[in-house]
Write a protein that holds these residues in place. Structure first.
Motif, PDB file in Angstrom:
ATOM      1  N   UNK A  36       0.829  -1.204   0.000  1.00  0.00           N
ATOM      2  CA  UNK A  36       0.000   0.000   0.000  1.00  0.00           C
ATOM      3  C   UNK A  36       0.866   1.257   0.000  1.00  0.00           C
ATOM      4  N   UNK A  37       1.881   1.278   0.838  1.00  0.00           N
ATOM      5  CA  UNK A  37       2.781   2.436   0.904  1.00  0.00           C
ATOM      6  C   UNK A  37       3.529   2.607  -0.414  1.00  0.00           C
ATOM      7  N   UNK A  69       3.552   5.738  -3.015  1.00  0.00           N
ATOM      8  CA  UNK A  69       4.827   6.398  -3.305  1.00  0.00           C
ATOM      9  C   UNK A  69       5.119   6.447  -4.797  1.00  0.00           C
ATOM     10  N   UNK A  70       4.859   5.353  -5.521  1.00  0.00           N
ATOM     11  CA  UNK A  70       5.209   5.296  -6.937  1.00  0.00           C
ATOM     12  C   UNK A  70       4.081   5.724  -7.862  1.00  0.00           C
ATOM     13  N   UNK A  71       2.847   5.711  -7.373  1.00  0.00           N
ATOM     14  CA  UNK A  71       1.716   6.063  -8.219  1.00  0.00           C
ATOM     15  C   UNK A  71       1.213   4.899  -9.057  1.00  0.00           C
TER      16      UNK A  71
END
Length: 90
Positions: A29-30, A34-36
């Motif tokens: 999820x994180x 972060x990367x989209x």
């Protein structure tokens, strides 16, 4: 005579597997934020393993800790948001 740790052997293995899956799902999820890009975790299974581990343990009420898995809350949120979207269209 059985050792004192014996009733916790199988639950500890299930709980450890479940916590690993939950941590990896949070990591996915994180990383998605972060990367989209969408990176999928394994929904429900981490909480299911934790639930099963605590249900077969000597202290059953700890099975409530299975709710730590965010996928249960997200599932309810998705169901309700889709319901409200459909009611607004009608």
């Amino acid at each position: 005579m059985t050792p004192a740790w014996y009733p916790w052997a199988a639950p500890a293995i299930l709980i450890a597997i479940g916590m690993f899956i939950i941590v990896m799902s949070y990591g996915a999820l994180i990383q998605s934020k972060r990367t989209g890009r969408h990176i999928s975790g394994v929904p429900f299974f981490g909480g299911l393993f934790v639930f099963l581990g605590f249900i077969i343990s000597p202290i059953k009420w700890l099975a409530i800790l299975a709710l730590v898995d965010y996928s249960y809350g997200m599932f309810v949120y998705c169901l309700l948001s889709e319901r409200f979207k459909q009611s607004k269209k009608d």
